[in-house]
Design an enzyme around this catalytic site. Structure first.
Site, short mmCIF file in Angstrom:
data_model
loop_
_atom_site.label_atom_id
_atom_site.label_comp_id
_atom_site.label_asym_id
_atom_site.label_seq_id
_atom_site.Cartn_x
_atom_site.Cartn_y
_atom_site.Cartn_z
N ASP A 1 -7.30 -7.17 10.22
CA ASP A 1 -6.18 -7.07 10.34
C ASP A 1 -5.41 -5.36 10.35
O ASP A 1 -4.33 -5.13 10.84
CB ASP A 1 -5.09 -7.79 8.93
CG ASP A 1 -3.95 -8.24 9.62
OD1 ASP A 1 -3.55 -7.65 11.01
OD2 ASP A 1 -3.10 -7.40 8.66
N ARG B 1 -13.38 -2.15 -10.65
CA ARG B 1 -13.71 -1.60 -11.59
C ARG B 1 -14.25 -1.94 -12.79
O ARG B 1 -15.45 -1.92 -13.22
CB ARG B 1 -13.20 -0.61 -11.68
CG ARG B 1 -13.41 0.64 -11.05
CD ARG B 1 -12.51 2.09 -11.52
NE ARG B 1 -11.54 1.92 -10.12
CZ ARG B 1 -10.63 2.34 -10.54
NH1 ARG B 1 -9.81 3.17 -11.32
NH2 ARG B 1 -9.92 1.89 -9.69
N GLY C 1 -6.96 -8.71 -6.90
CA GLY C 1 -5.51 -7.98 -7.24
C GLY C 1 -5.40 -9.79 -6.62
O GLY C 1 -5.53 -10.71 -6.20
N GLY D 1 -0.25 -9.02 8.44
CA GLY D 1 -0.62 -9.57 7.10
C GLY D 1 0.48 -9.53 6.09
O GLY D 1 0.81 -10.43 6.25
N ILE E 1 -3.79 -10.42 -3.76
CA ILE E 1 -3.91 -10.98 -2.40
C ILE E 1 -5.38 -11.56 -2.47
O ILE E 1 -5.43 -13.33 -2.02
CB ILE E 1 -4.05 -9.60 -1.77
CG1 ILE E 1 -2.18 -9.21 -1.10
CG2 ILE E 1 -4.67 -10.66 -0.15
CD1 ILE E 1 -2.27 -7.68 -0.45
N ARG F 1 -6.65 -2.01 4.31
CA ARG F 1 -6.46 -0.40 5.04
C ARG F 1 -7.33 0.10 5.73
O ARG F 1 -8.78 -0.38 6.14
CB ARG F 1 -6.18 0.87 4.20
CG ARG F 1 -5.09 0.84 3.81
CD ARG F 1 -3.03 0.85 4.66
NE ARG F 1 -2.20 0.69 4.50
CZ ARG F 1 -1.43 -0.60 4.10
NH1 ARG F 1 -1.81 -1.45 4.58
NH2 ARG F 1 -0.61 -0.21 3.22
N GLY G 1 0.64 -1.05 0.29
CA GLY G 1 0.05 0.07 -0.18
C GLY G 1 1.07 1.46 0.42
O GLY G 1 2.10 1.32 0.59
N HIS H 1 -2.34 -5.47 12.50
CA HIS H 1 -1.19 -4.80 11.20
C HIS H 1 -0.30 -6.53 10.83
O HIS H 1 1.06 -5.84 11.09
CB HIS H 1 -1.38 -3.22 10.76
CG HIS H 1 -0.75 -3.33 9.39
ND1 HIS H 1 -1.54 -2.35 8.43
CD2 HIS H 1 -0.43 -4.24 8.26
CE1 HIS H 1 -1.02 -1.89 7.86
NE2 HIS H 1 -0.75 -3.18 6.91
N ARG I 1 -13.63 -6.14 -15.35
CA ARG I 1 -13.87 -7.72 -15.22
C ARG I 1 -12.15 -7.77 -15.10
O ARG I 1 -11.66 -7.51 -16.10
CB ARG I 1 -14.78 -8.28 -16.35
CG ARG I 1 -14.67 -9.54 -15.63
CD ARG I 1 -15.60 -10.45 -16.65
NE ARG I 1 -14.81 -12.06 -16.70
CZ ARG I 1 -14.68 -12.87 -17.95
NH1 ARG I 1 -15.56 -12.59 -18.77
NH2 ARG I 1 -14.06 -14.13 -17.24
O1 LIG Z 1 0.18 -3.46 4.56
C1 LIG Z 1 1.25 -3.73 4.13
C2 LIG Z 1 1.69 -3.09 3.04
O2 LIG Z 1 1.33 -2.24 2.36
O3 LIG Z 1 2.58 -3.70 2.15
#
Ligand SMILES: O=CC(=O)O
Length: 333
Positions: free
Chosen positions: A275, A192, A169, A301, A171, A251, A91, A299, A194
């Site tokens: 998370d 947004r 995406g 992840g 993940i 987020r 992010g 957080h 396909r």
């Molecule tokens: O939250 C984790 C990242 O953006 O890598």
């Protein structure tokens, strides 16, 4: 000196890289140094803005290893010679991307390599929230085992469930891939446009409304943008099923947390696994922590050593590519 290192010493122009955190994995620092970088490492934990502003002056590149605002103040303090920046994060909501574009400074980030550890954690949260891990633990601590009741702490199973993804995406796709052998009823996703590869996961592209109305487990794994901010509000929770388990590994800003609190309190949805929250760190007395049907993690992840090293190497390679005149591997814009 070997022929190889002679060539390298002769060709590699020295450049300076500000590394904004002292615990960036050694392989990334070694990689940068092996290609001619002088690394200037900030020592404060948590990162201290003053130290960064002072040390960043005159560097060629910035390795940004935390989620603090990455904005004009930092770019100004670095100076006009700055050639590139990479975050060590997927992010980039903390970065002022328009400012980077305006100054034409390449900005890299590290998506892709985070997908497996975040996907594992998301599935953990689906199960933890759907099966009362938080309330169950509290029941033990308060001597409230109720095994005499047949319907005690009944949970939601992944088997035969409709799994919905907000964002599809890396993940979400890594989660969908893992779920291929979990006998789910259907996989839905909302983006947004396909995705061309959705048939690989037998996933169906649906409207936001259908995602809300049909998902038994709804997983949020999409970037925080102006468009996605606050997307999960009272209106959205009001359209979800009462058995729905809501999971957020993206987020906190995508969710109006007070609305989620209300939906969980009123039983509008079954449970949540988070998370990410607003704010981070979450104050220890935040009301959401009191809810029995909400599992919350701080957080975590990407918090595995394997993924952290991969992220750091990708950030270093983004920087090296830009310094050596090639496109970044994962440009942020
Ligand atoms: O939250 C984790 C990242 O953006 O890598």
């Amino acid at each position: 000196m070997s022929t190889m290192s002679t060539v390298r010493a002769a060709t590699a122009a020295a450049f300076k890289v500000l590394v904004s955190h002292p615990n960036v994995p050694a392989p990334a620092l070694e990689l940068l140094r092996s290609r001619g970088a002088e690394t200037i490492i900030c020592q404060s934990v948590p990162p201290c803005r003053e130290e960064i502003l002072q040390k960043v002056s005159g560097v060629d590149a910035i390795f940004w290893a935390h989620y603090q605002p990455l904005n004009a103040g930092i770019l100004d303090a670095a100076g006009a010679q700055l050639r590139c920046v990479s975050t060590m994060s997927s992010g980039i909501d903390f970065a002022d991307v328009p400012e980077f574009k305006r100054r034409q400074i390449p900005l890299g980030h590290t998506p892709g390599v985070v997908k497996n550890s975040v996907a594992d954690l998301a599935i953990g949260l689906m199960i933890a929230a759907g099966r009362h891990f938080h309330a169950g633990r509290s029941d033990i601590e308060s001597s409230q085992w109720k095994t005499e009741l047949i319907d005690w702490r009944m949970g939601q199973e992944i088997r035969d469930s409709v799994i919905g993804f907000f964002g599809f995406g890396g993940i979400s796709q890594a989660i969908a891939k893992r779920l291929q052998c979990w006998d789910v009823a259907k996989i839905l996703y909302h983006t947004r446009t396909r995705k061309e590869n959705d048939c690989e996961f037998k996933a169906e592209h649906v409207s936001f409304e259908r995602l809300l109305q049909e998902s038994d487990f709804l997983v949020v794994a999409a970037p925080l943008t102006d468009e996605s901010r606050g997307k999960f509000d009272a209106k959205a929770f009001g359209q979800m099923k009462s058995n729905a388990v809501f999971v957020n590994v993206a987020r906190g800003g995508l969710v109006i947390q007070s609305d989620l609190h209300e939906a969980l309190t009123k039983g509008q949805i079954f449970a949540a696994g988070l998370d990410v929250t607003t704010p981070e760190p979450l104050p220890a007395d935040d009301p959401i922590l009191k809810l029995p049907n909400c599992v919350i993690l701080p957080h975590l992840g990407t918090q595995t050593m394997k993924t952290t090293i991969e992220m750091s190497l990708l950030a270093a390679n983004n920087i090296l590519n830009a310094i050596e005149g090639r496109p970044m591997i994962r440009p942020a814009y």
